[in-house]
Motif scaffolding. Sequence first.
Motif, PDB file in Angstrom:
ATOM      1  N   MET C   1      42.795  -5.068  -7.555  1.00  0.00           N
ATOM      2  CA  MET C   1      43.412  -3.777  -7.225  1.00  0.00           C
ATOM      3  C   MET C   1      42.598  -3.113  -6.142  1.00  0.00           C
ATOM      4  SD  MET C   1      43.996  -0.539  -9.731  1.00  0.00           S
ATOM      5  CE  MET C   1      44.723  -1.327 -11.130  1.00  0.00           C
ATOM      6  N   GLY C   2      42.976  -3.247  -4.913  1.00  0.00           N
ATOM      7  CA  GLY C   2      42.251  -2.525  -3.872  1.00  0.00           C
ATOM      8  C   GLY C   2      40.808  -2.979  -3.743  1.00  0.00           C
ATOM      9  N   LEU C  11      32.590   7.533  -9.610  1.00  0.00           N
ATOM     10  CA  LEU C  11      33.820   6.807  -9.872  1.00  0.00           C
ATOM     11  C   LEU C  11      34.972   7.508  -9.158  1.00  0.00           C
ATOM     12  CD1 LEU C  11      33.480   5.917 -13.647  1.00  0.00           C
ATOM     13  CD2 LEU C  11      33.191   4.439 -11.700  1.00  0.00           C
ATOM     14  N   ALA C  13      39.041   8.017  -7.842  1.00  0.00           N
ATOM     15  CA  ALA C  13      40.324   8.124  -8.551  1.00  0.00           C
ATOM     16  C   ALA C  13      40.931   6.764  -8.853  1.00  0.00           C
ATOM     17  CB  ALA C  13      41.290   8.977  -7.744  1.00  0.00           C
ATOM     18  N   LYS C  14      40.896   5.841  -7.892  1.00  0.00           N
ATOM     19  CA  LYS C  14      41.562   4.566  -8.157  1.00  0.00           C
ATOM     20  C   LYS C  14      40.880   3.794  -9.261  1.00  0.00           C
ATOM     21  CE  LYS C  14      39.555   2.390  -4.079  1.00  0.00           C
ATOM     22  NZ  LYS C  14      39.862   1.884  -2.768  1.00  0.00           N
ATOM     23  N   LEU C  16      39.277   5.272 -11.748  1.00  0.00           N
ATOM     24  CA  LEU C  16      39.594   5.988 -12.975  1.00  0.00           C
ATOM     25  C   LEU C  16      40.977   5.596 -13.491  1.00  0.00           C
ATOM     26  CD1 LEU C  16      38.173   9.483 -12.056  1.00  0.00           C
ATOM     27  CD2 LEU C  16      37.207   7.829 -13.637  1.00  0.00           C
ATOM     28  N   ILE C  17      41.905   5.417 -12.564  1.00  0.00           N
ATOM     29  CA  ILE C  17      43.241   5.007 -12.981  1.00  0.00           C
ATOM     30  C   ILE C  17      43.190   3.621 -13.608  1.00  0.00           C
ATOM     31  CG2 ILE C  17      45.559   4.416 -12.187  1.00  0.00           C
ATOM     32  CD1 ILE C  17      45.295   6.520 -10.061  1.00  0.00           C
ATOM     33  N   GLY C  20      41.989   3.880 -17.048  1.00  0.00           N
ATOM     34  CA  GLY C  20      43.045   4.389 -17.922  1.00  0.00           C
ATOM     35  C   GLY C  20      44.041   3.301 -18.293  1.00  0.00           C
ATOM     36  N   VAL C  21      44.421   2.508 -17.300  1.00  0.00           N
ATOM     37  CA  VAL C  21      45.382   1.426 -17.544  1.00  0.00           C
ATOM     38  C   VAL C  21      44.829   0.434 -18.562  1.00  0.00           C
ATOM     39  CG1 VAL C  21      46.471  -0.584 -16.485  1.00  0.00           C
ATOM     40  CG2 VAL C  21      46.561   1.607 -15.342  1.00  0.00           C
ATOM     41  N   PHE C  22      43.592   0.021 -18.373  1.00  0.00           N
ATOM     42  CA  PHE C  22      43.032  -0.959 -19.300  1.00  0.00           C
ATOM     43  C   PHE C  22      42.751  -0.373 -20.669  1.00  0.00           C
ATOM     44  CE2 PHE C  22      42.714  -5.037 -17.509  1.00  0.00           C
ATOM     45  CZ  PHE C  22      42.820  -4.822 -16.145  1.00  0.00           C
ATOM     46  N   ALA C  23      42.370   0.902 -20.692  1.00  0.00           N
ATOM     47  CA  ALA C  23      42.174   1.528 -21.992  1.00  0.00           C
ATOM     48  C   ALA C  23      43.484   1.536 -22.762  1.00  0.00           C
ATOM     49  CB  ALA C  23      41.642   2.946 -21.813  1.00  0.00           C
ATOM     50  N   ALA C  24      44.571   1.814 -22.044  1.00  0.00           N
ATOM     51  CA  ALA C  24      45.884   1.823 -22.693  1.00  0.00           C
ATOM     52  C   ALA C  24      46.229   0.435 -23.229  1.00  0.00           C
ATOM     53  CB  ALA C  24      46.959   2.289 -21.721  1.00  0.00           C
ATOM     54  N   VAL C  73      32.837   4.713 -19.555  1.00  0.00           N
ATOM     55  CA  VAL C  73      33.992   5.625 -19.600  1.00  0.00           C
ATOM     56  C   VAL C  73      35.110   5.021 -20.441  1.00  0.00           C
ATOM     57  CG1 VAL C  73      35.786   6.736 -18.233  1.00  0.00           C
ATOM     58  CG2 VAL C  73      33.441   6.711 -17.413  1.00  0.00           C
TER      59      VAL C  73
END
Lengths: 505, 244, 199
Positions: C1-2, C11, C13-14, C16-17, C20-24, C73
Amino acid sequence: MTKTPTFQLEDVSFSYDSTDAREGVRGISIAGAAGKVILLMGESGSGKTTITKMLNGLIPHYDEGELSGRAIVCGLDVSTTPLYEISQKVGSVFQNPRSQFFTTDTTSELAFSCENQGIEPDEIRRRISHVADQLGINSLLGRNIFSLSGGEKQRIACASASTINPQLYVLDEPSSNLDMEGICHLKNAISLWKAEGKTVVVAEHRIFYIRDLVDHAVLMREGRIVQEISGDHLREMSNEDLRSMGLRCGTLKAKARHSRFQPKALHSDETFTVEIARRSKNDTDPRALTIENVKLPRHGITALVGRNGAGKSTFSLSLSGLSRHNRARVAIDGEIITGKGLSSLSYLVMQDVNHQLFAEDALEEVLLGMKNPEKEYAYNLLGGLGLKGFEDRHPMSLSGGQKQRIAIAAALAAKRRVLIYDEPTSGLDLRHMEEVASVMKRMQREGLAQIIVTHDLELIESCCTHVVEMDKGRLGAPYPLDDKGIKRVFDFFNSQNAIAQEQRK
Amino acid sequence: MSAQGTPTAQRSTILDPRTKLLVLASISTVLLTGGYDGALLVVRPILSLLPFVLLLMERKFVLAIGYASLVAFATALQYVITAYMPSFGLVTILLLLMCGFALRLAPGIATGYYMVTTTTVNELVAGLERMHIPQTIVIPLAVMFRFVPTLLEEASAIGRAVRMRGTGNNRGLSFLEYRLVPLMMCSIRIGEELSASALTRGLGAPCKRTSISTIGFHLADGVVGAICIGCLAIFALQGFGGAL
Amino acid sequence: MGASKPDGKRLQAKELIKIGVFAAIYIVVIGIAGSLAAIPVFVPLAAVLVPILGGIPMMYFLTKVKKFGMVVVLSLLVGLIMFMGGMGYFSIFTTLVFGLAAECILKAGNYQNARNVVLAYAVQSMWIVGNFLPFVFTRDAFLAQQEQNLGAEYASQLSTLMPEWIVPILLVVAFLSGLVGAFIGKRLYRKHFERSGIR
């Protein structure tokens, strides 16, 4: 006095990181002024998306690679200005409605860009109100985004881009997943922005809907601009001219059918019957259908058309035995098949083929569905579908069209007799769409019955033999695609424009 | 939900999200780690009742009834077993144990459900931002809440594909492979698109984010907040429930 | 990813996103198994299942992590979700502690060493014990109350089922299951993710 252009790319080249399989672009020089709509046309992989990314800053700040040349957007140098700053002047709309939104409700989504910039809440509310009136989406406010249709989501995406009042709008194949209604709304948004004096850059395969609005069009091939056409000139070009450039048609016009095509009357030995009933009598869910004795052509390629929400996907699922709400009963080739048997009868090529590929290589994928795995047979199947040499490649490493063909090979290997496709050509350019059409014709020769859920008129024209319309969970009688049939299906699609007009009131 | 005129991200709930977090913290602390003696004899029932009341206030009747029924059922089962079972075999022990822990956990889980079903992501984010929780936590948390429904949609589509292929639901490694691997691949792709979209809309700018959310403290927050703080105070005075 | 080249230490924004995706994904994958750890009877089961199931998404994530802080995080988020789900606040501590440990292990290998990734995951898996800690801390009080309500015999039987030394055992079980989960995750990674070109 010449106005400074909203954006200007001078001899810009970009190549993706070595680990990236995508092709870059070379020597791009292009500019756009206020109030103009610029169309980027070209086959898949020709570089259209790359240019849009250079305009909204994703290149070079998100995608890694080498950027050279001068790229100025709204007075900002793209390579040195951080993304968030560029985003204040450039609004972006992407291809896939479902992955664009960050929040879970529509109003918050519209506020999102403004909130990120730290704009005062009252001002944000005022802007939301204004944009909602302009684009006619007041009825969509305050709703859960997950409950919206694809077209509605895309409308929210357009509105969300508008709230920051950008100078430049960048749209990357925004119509890919939309039906006629959705496309109508999209066109409305673009014409609104143009009238406001904004610059709009659209990368597209489906040209027909913005042809009237285009000021300047650019044809790309293999990463370079090969031709520049004025909007007027584009409007003069015929569908055949566009086809020869490898592009999809510019006007949706019913073509006269070949005289070779014989409209088949549907005799019983050439049809199979489908009946769908809801599992529980009290099920009032809109996904519980009631379809009585519809006769579909046994060896035909039938297009299933209808508005979003009419029940097309539910129909496909029911026919494959995958619906919780419905029970299907199919009379085919002299047998009656129902319940568990349906999963051995039909095969659904899903809208997102990635959902149905599981194995580590193409050969394994085909063998997976076979009761008695035979490597040789699997090899032949893959070869016949143009996948020779790809047998040991991982399915996910292949292109969309190749993945589709692996799924179809698996269907053949599993000896299914009914193939159902859910939007197989959304987002595909002319060449790939024709490839899909030729695969379908091949499957027809193999004796399979095929049903295609689609909005793609060009696909329908290209290979379908019959059409069946679906509305509010009811299926009409199938009609053959002779001259009358073609006109009828075109009228059906055109009527959706009027519906879209109504919704904006 | 939104009215004519100025749209707002309308308050969908009675309590401010920060108050809800306080309730959660109180219940987690006192009920799970507190003892059973002294003033806690009074505190425990109060806190156990709180989720029920809150659920009723927000009209989540099904959850409220479910919570109440679970508690009633577990308590009843406990008494029935101890009263009528002659000896304590393994099964009875296990049953009693499960009842015991259901009773201990139910308030916390009920509050968790309450929190999730009555707070929109935006309200939660706004609440956290007002508590000065850094973006490093807020952004991923918001993404998580937004992403989970998408994940579940993808998972069910993949489940349908598995059923259609007829590869069967074999347990073990195949199950993981056929379900989780496609799920992850699809999710990663969607995640990338989500990322690109959010970044082109200014996420990550160094300025302070604003919010159109209308959260704020009202009377109900005051009352509930007072109850929680009171319970926590008693808990602290009692020596943190035996840990000291 | 990028990005694979880190820009700055903070950290972005990208990233952090991505977290979030992997935490989900992680939460959904461990789902029910994760909540089971709240019930002592099922804790051993959860201590085995969660690390094994979680291995698949986490191994992918850990392999892609190149910046300090991402693992911490993510772990902290998992802990917060456990808290919000009513599992108590101990998991916030265990996820923080073991997440930090895992982060350090990764950094020690310069984010390149494959063995470190396996070890890091196994260490991080030990967070699951946090869901069970509330009961450990109040064991005596709980037993006293059960004795009061349901009789001494029951209480004594109960105390044999919940020995005080169960926590270290659970930690070991979680660690070992984490190793298993890491190997499964790694194998699936090689079999699928590497070959498919998903970056």
